[in-house]
Design a protein around this motif. Sequence first.
Motif, PDB file in Angstrom:
ATOM      1  N   GLU A 184      -2.003  16.106  10.966  1.00 10.23           N
ATOM      2  CA  GLU A 184      -2.678  15.209  10.018  1.00 10.23           C
ATOM      3  C   GLU A 184      -3.364  16.022   8.940  1.00 10.23           C
ATOM      4  OE1 GLU A 184      -4.969  11.900  11.520  1.00 10.23           O
ATOM      5  OE2 GLU A 184      -6.628  12.374  10.181  1.00 10.23           O
ATOM      6  N   PHE A 185      -3.420  15.471   7.742  1.00  9.81           N
ATOM      7  CA  PHE A 185      -4.259  16.058   6.705  1.00  9.81           C
ATOM      8  C   PHE A 185      -5.245  15.011   6.225  1.00  9.81           C
ATOM      9  CE2 PHE A 185      -5.793  17.483   2.682  1.00  9.81           C
ATOM     10  CZ  PHE A 185      -5.938  18.847   2.866  1.00  9.81           C
ATOM     11  N   ALA A 186      -6.506  15.308   6.439  1.00  5.34           N
ATOM     12  CA  ALA A 186      -7.582  14.463   5.911  1.00  5.34           C
ATOM     13  C   ALA A 186      -8.554  15.389   5.201  1.00  5.34           C
ATOM     14  CB  ALA A 186      -8.288  13.724   7.049  1.00  5.34           C
ATOM     15  N   MET A 187      -9.378  14.845   4.327  1.00  2.00           N
ATOM     16  CA  MET A 187     -10.299  15.707   3.579  1.00  2.00           C
ATOM     17  C   MET A 187     -11.252  16.423   4.529  1.00  2.00           C
ATOM     18  SD  MET A 187      -9.881  15.985   0.320  1.00  2.00           S
ATOM     19  CE  MET A 187     -11.486  16.381  -0.369  1.00  2.00           C
ATOM     20  N   ARG A 188     -11.755  15.677   5.500  1.00  2.00           N
ATOM     21  CA  ARG A 188     -12.622  16.288   6.509  1.00  2.00           C
ATOM     22  C   ARG A 188     -12.165  15.771   7.859  1.00  2.00           C
ATOM     23  NH1 ARG A 188     -17.820  13.507   4.067  1.00  2.00           N
ATOM     24  NH2 ARG A 188     -16.342  11.839   4.546  1.00  2.00           N
ATOM     25  N   ASP A 191     -11.896  11.881   8.867  1.00  2.00           N
ATOM     26  CA  ASP A 191     -11.653  10.977   7.746  1.00  2.00           C
ATOM     27  C   ASP A 191     -10.312  10.280   7.906  1.00  2.00           C
ATOM     28  OD1 ASP A 191     -13.955  11.414   6.337  1.00  2.00           O
ATOM     29  OD2 ASP A 191     -13.137  13.054   5.142  1.00  2.00           O
ATOM     30  N   TYR A 260      -8.376   8.709  -6.034  1.00  2.00           N
ATOM     31  CA  TYR A 260      -8.651  10.049  -5.510  1.00  2.00           C
ATOM     32  C   TYR A 260      -7.383  10.863  -5.283  1.00  2.00           C
ATOM     33  CZ  TYR A 260     -13.036   7.696  -4.676  1.00  2.00           C
ATOM     34  OH  TYR A 260     -14.188   6.986  -4.857  1.00  2.00           O
ATOM     35  N   ILE A 261      -6.348  10.207  -4.774  1.00  2.00           N
ATOM     36  CA  ILE A 261      -5.152  10.932  -4.350  1.00  2.00           C
ATOM     37  C   ILE A 261      -3.934  10.385  -5.110  1.00  2.00           C
ATOM     38  CG2 ILE A 261      -3.701  11.535  -2.372  1.00  2.00           C
ATOM     39  CD1 ILE A 261      -6.521  12.686  -2.143  1.00  2.00           C
ATOM     40  N   TYR A 265       0.792  14.100  -4.678  1.00  2.00           N
ATOM     41  CA  TYR A 265       0.179  14.909  -3.629  1.00  2.00           C
ATOM     42  C   TYR A 265       0.474  14.316  -2.256  1.00  2.00           C
ATOM     43  CZ  TYR A 265      -3.389  17.553  -1.047  1.00  2.00           C
ATOM     44  OH  TYR A 265      -4.044  18.361  -0.154  1.00  2.00           O
ATOM     45  N   HIS A 268       3.918  15.323  -1.431  1.00  2.00           N
ATOM     46  CA  HIS A 268       3.895  16.759  -1.124  1.00  2.00           C
ATOM     47  C   HIS A 268       3.415  16.984   0.313  1.00  2.00           C
ATOM     48  CE1 HIS A 268       3.116  21.075  -1.753  1.00  2.00           C
ATOM     49  NE2 HIS A 268       1.991  20.853  -1.102  1.00  2.00           N
ATOM     50  N   LEU A 269       2.289  16.335   0.630  1.00  2.00           N
ATOM     51  CA  LEU A 269       1.750  16.485   1.980  1.00  2.00           C
ATOM     52  C   LEU A 269       2.712  15.925   3.026  1.00  2.00           C
ATOM     53  CD1 LEU A 269      -2.053  15.606   1.722  1.00  2.00           C
ATOM     54  CD2 LEU A 269      -1.037  17.837   2.162  1.00  2.00           C
ATOM     55  N   VAL A 272       5.112  18.615   3.831  1.00  2.00           N
ATOM     56  CA  VAL A 272       4.492  19.741   4.559  1.00  2.00           C
ATOM     57  C   VAL A 272       4.149  19.334   5.992  1.00  2.00           C
ATOM     58  CG1 VAL A 272       2.452  21.229   4.663  1.00  2.00           C
ATOM     59  CG2 VAL A 272       3.575  20.795   2.462  1.00  2.00           C
ATOM     60  N   ILE A 273       3.516  18.169   6.131  1.00  2.00           N
ATOM     61  CA  ILE A 273       3.012  17.742   7.439  1.00  2.00           C
ATOM     62  C   ILE A 273       4.173  17.364   8.366  1.00  2.00           C
ATOM     63  CG2 ILE A 273       1.509  16.059   8.595  1.00  2.00           C
ATOM     64  CD1 ILE A 273       0.010  18.057   6.867  1.00  2.00           C
TER      65      ILE A 273
ATOM     66  N   ARG B 643      -5.862  23.237   1.461  1.00  2.00           N
ATOM     67  CA  ARG B 643      -7.113  23.266   2.228  1.00  2.00           C
ATOM     68  C   ARG B 643      -7.773  24.645   2.153  1.00  2.00           C
ATOM     69  NH1 ARG B 643      -9.131  19.421   5.304  1.00  2.00           N
ATOM     70  NH2 ARG B 643      -7.350  19.104   6.670  1.00  2.00           N
ATOM     71  N   MET B 701     -17.609  12.479  -0.654  1.00  2.00           N
ATOM     72  CA  MET B 701     -17.522  13.303   0.543  1.00  2.00           C
ATOM     73  C   MET B 701     -18.584  14.391   0.569  1.00  2.00           C
ATOM     74  SD  MET B 701     -13.752  13.310   1.694  1.00  2.00           S
ATOM     75  CE  MET B 701     -12.924  11.722   1.754  1.00  2.00           C
ATOM     76  N   LEU B 704     -19.215  17.945   6.218  1.00  2.10           N
ATOM     77  CA  LEU B 704     -19.662  17.670   7.583  1.00  2.10           C
ATOM     78  C   LEU B 704     -20.001  19.003   8.253  1.00  2.10           C
ATOM     79  CD1 LEU B 704     -17.005  14.986   8.579  1.00  2.10           C
ATOM     80  CD2 LEU B 704     -19.276  14.645   7.603  1.00  2.10           C
ATOM     81  N   ASP B 707     -17.530  21.690   8.281  1.00  6.40           N
ATOM     82  CA  ASP B 707     -17.100  22.234   6.990  1.00  6.40           C
ATOM     83  C   ASP B 707     -18.032  23.332   6.492  1.00  6.40           C
ATOM     84  OD1 ASP B 707     -15.000  20.298   6.754  1.00  6.40           O
ATOM     85  OD2 ASP B 707     -16.563  18.824   6.327  1.00  6.40           O
ATOM     86  N   GLN B 765      -6.067  18.726  -3.286  1.00  7.65           N
ATOM     87  CA  GLN B 765      -5.069  18.221  -4.228  1.00  7.65           C
ATOM     88  C   GLN B 765      -5.073  19.042  -5.515  1.00  7.65           C
ATOM     89  OE1 GLN B 765      -4.196  13.874  -5.098  1.00  7.65           O
ATOM     90  NE2 GLN B 765      -5.692  14.300  -6.686  1.00  7.65           N
TER      91      GLN B 765
END
Lengths: 291, 780
Positions: A184-188, A191, A260-261, A265, A268-269, A272-273, B643, B701, B704, B707, B765
Amino acid sequence: MKPSPFTYHAPTTTAELTELLGTLDDVRIIAGGQSLMPMMNFRFVQPGHLIDLNTVGGLAYVDVQRDFIEIGASTRQRFLQRSQDIAKHMPIVGEALSHVGHRQTRARGTIGGSLCHFDPSAELVNMAALHDAVLTLTSVDGDRSISFGEFGLGFLTTSVQPNEFLRSVRLARWPEGHGYGFEEFAMRHGDFAICAVSCLMTLDDRGAIDRLAVAVSGVSETPVRLTEMEGRLRGTMPDAGTATDLAAAAGDIEAMSDAYITSDYRSHLARVITRRAFTKATERADQRVRA
Amino acid sequence: MQMRSFGQSIKRKEDPAFLTGKGRYVDDIELPNMAHAAFVRSPLAHAKIKSIDASAARAMDGVIAVITYHELPETLRQRRLPLVVPVESLTNPRLPYTLARDEVCYVGEAIAIVVAENRYIAEDAVAQVMVDLEPLGVVADCRAGLLEGAPRSHLGADSNIAATMPSVTGDIDAAFSNARHVFKESIFQHRGGAFFMECRGAIAHYDQFSENLLVYVSSQGVHRIKRSFHELFDIQDSKLRIVTPDVGGGFGPKGSYYVEYGAVAAASMATGRPVKWIEDRRENFVATHQERDQYWDVEIAVDENAKILGVRGTLTHDNGAYTPWGIVLPWISVATVPGPYVIPAYDMTLISVITNKVPTTPVRGAGRPQAVFVMERLLERVAKELGLDPAEVRRRNFIKPEQMPYDVGVIFRDGRPVVYDSGDYPKCQEVALEAINYEAFAERQKAALSEGRYIGIGIGNAVEATGLGPYEGVTVRIGTNGNITAYTGATPQGQAHKTTLAQIVADHFGVSIDAVTVETGDTSNISFGIGTFASRTAVNAGSSAHLAGQAVATKVREIAAQLLEVEPDDIELTDGVARVKGPSNRFKTLRELAVYSLGKPGFSLAPGMTPGLENTAYFTPTQSSYANGTSVAEVEVDVETGRVHINRLVMSHDCGRVINPMVVDGQVVGGVAHGVGNALFERMVHDDQAQPLSTNFGEYMLPLAADVPRVEIHHQETASPNNPLGVKGAGEGGTIPTIVAIVNAVANALAPLGVHIAEAPLSPQRIIQLIDEAKARSVA
């Protein structure tokens, strides 16, 4: 940030529950409340009646059968994450759950709540897509079972009727020793996924792909199974070339964009994922296993 | 005998209450018969108010009042909010009325206050207040606001420019015309807001019989809030009291007076009931001051040895819709660019633009992180172009300790020349580089690259004006029970004033900090105060605590000496008693001396004696004390997803003499976390009509826990000569150099791919886009 006025109901049996659902209008069912409560507090959702599923008995369980595992709709995410049965027979579910919110939210959040909320990036929705879920919906008229494809209609939208509730979900079992990978890709951490990909795989005696399932979520409004590639790759060796073909298919999914996204992208993800999930599943697949 | 407290890592006096749920915040205060308020806010970024119909809301059960501009007390209809820091170059100040009169200038601007029996009903009623708005042209971006024919952000304005201000030193034309190299950069930076855990909140209690107004407010300084109330309401000084209980984070924006406070007071006056308003998180995103966008067009001139000859350019700053703090924020930016480097010529023009967004005022760092970002990115550019090690370029340009005090040549926002008082900048950087093993990094990077891993290292150096005046007072008093209390106008939001100020006072009496109580946040405690912001409390209140404590201790010695028939120098203060030095064991307790000092009813005091063991000091610094720090980050970038993972973060930090190392560590770590957010996560997104889209923590954001890396801190201690304690501020130093250190590290990691970075924050991104752009360039 307070909800608008509503009437709260706390049925204790499924009969009471279906009775309420059959007679009241403008109803929302609350299970863990991890999505619904914020939406109510933001007044995005203003139901006239709130029916609490937490007081209804008998809806939280994990039942392992030969071909599937049946999970009661009120089963907490945290319970599933710690379930030995899930860890043994469906380890990818535990891996996916580690990305669902945080320990505190998992302690409240339920599998049924997640499925009915039907967020396109939700990990449990992905798991349902991956495991060819069959969902049982109940009303005063009795039960009906539908496939995942019939259940999920679109962004935050399911085919559950106003007089029904989701009682349980059956996830199809894969043979012991199957390969699995969840990326998974999440910002944090915790998320909503910008992209999450799950992959299940069995190999034949030669080490070629015997059976494959790949579910991509977060990219479009519902999770996407790469059905065509799953069929086409049967019998091929799971190498870098195969991974690239699969990744390309994930990248071809028409991707959403928001403030935001970008769709670029996301695509792209997705490539990759998908490659990473596939590679991980390959590494874990036991070659002696035949489906 | 009690050990000296100053310099010790003593556990915070505040924490037992906070950790056991006994903190008391504004929302914990329940007054009898209290009503609750919610605000009707503008849904548009710029509009004319045609009409407001509150009749349906007023008719609802449980609604007590709906107040618009027209129902405000007369003085609030006449007066706009006060301008905190007026300066000459602010030619176009803009201040709001307490409730919008005929125009709204940002999404979230307050139009009406609804008072109800509870907050639920108040929010129900807000939806029933019908506001007819006529949309007006919107300035959604500060650069767009400068274009010919741009809409005006306020009706009737001649221009969208709030202020234009040059900062000049040296012969800039000569520096650039004679330079061997000139490098140019266009840099965009976005900083978000403060987003404290406890949102803003206020309770106003107007007593209709005594005509006293008591306001509880979550703030960073009660006296300035009181002053604003004085300027807006015609209330006698004796009838106005402002109290700030525990505060769950401030970071700058809670230092302002806001329209909601006056509205809540007006509501209490109108209804005869105490009225509570607690800001919810959505309001927090649209109504609390933030920082935002800065566009820097800059160039640097260097000689063949990478020695800086000059820096010049323009800063275009998004001021937001109003100017409550004037141009304090961008002015600090402009004055901070030179940093720890010798810059013979400097010419930076500030253009502050009024846009239709939430006003911008200082957030932890206060425009400095952006300035440091600009200077440090320019130095990276110099290093790259001249093929030099970035650390070496900095070494060649550092101001040396022997050059102190060093006059930078520009004027700070306090009106004084920027004169660095002390500091060892080369050493500060060396300590950080050594800690992270900088010398060996190139090898590590090469090895990683051979495995397809992209790691990078980045440096940020900053000098920070701290301890700004004009003063902060402390009264030290010994009660007749022998207790020592220090009262101050400094208002903590997590900085541990109740511990650090107690440490300073305790040492004068030879007692532990448990014997000293520090009272903050109440205008009835001390006459004047400024508040806690700009890393100013240790210097200002700390020095006052020292001076007042010293004065009281002196008086204690004098009275004890008189009673014990010795000289004051023969008295030592320890463990709560004044004792004759030596083996005699003759002493007076503080309690006995406090009682004696008050005199006996009917008897005259001894000649020359003033009553009580009490002293008030208002220390005034002659100028700012300049703290400094070096942040070095080592990151790994996943070039497939974009990332960034921070592997290590080392901070070498000099805030002068350290009162409590553990407290400073906490400040630095918190500051670094803020820097991580600004470097990689925090972005307040608006659409092209200035409608804020990031109004919750799912979309905006914050970093956290996972991070934020473990921060390795190395304290340097160069005493400031500007105050009796030798201290400097520590509240913002963690943030200021960290943002650019992280971005420099990312740039360093991606250097093999030809990526050029001139912005912050960097999202995954955006990193993928930058990599793609670099690939496209290399193909072309």
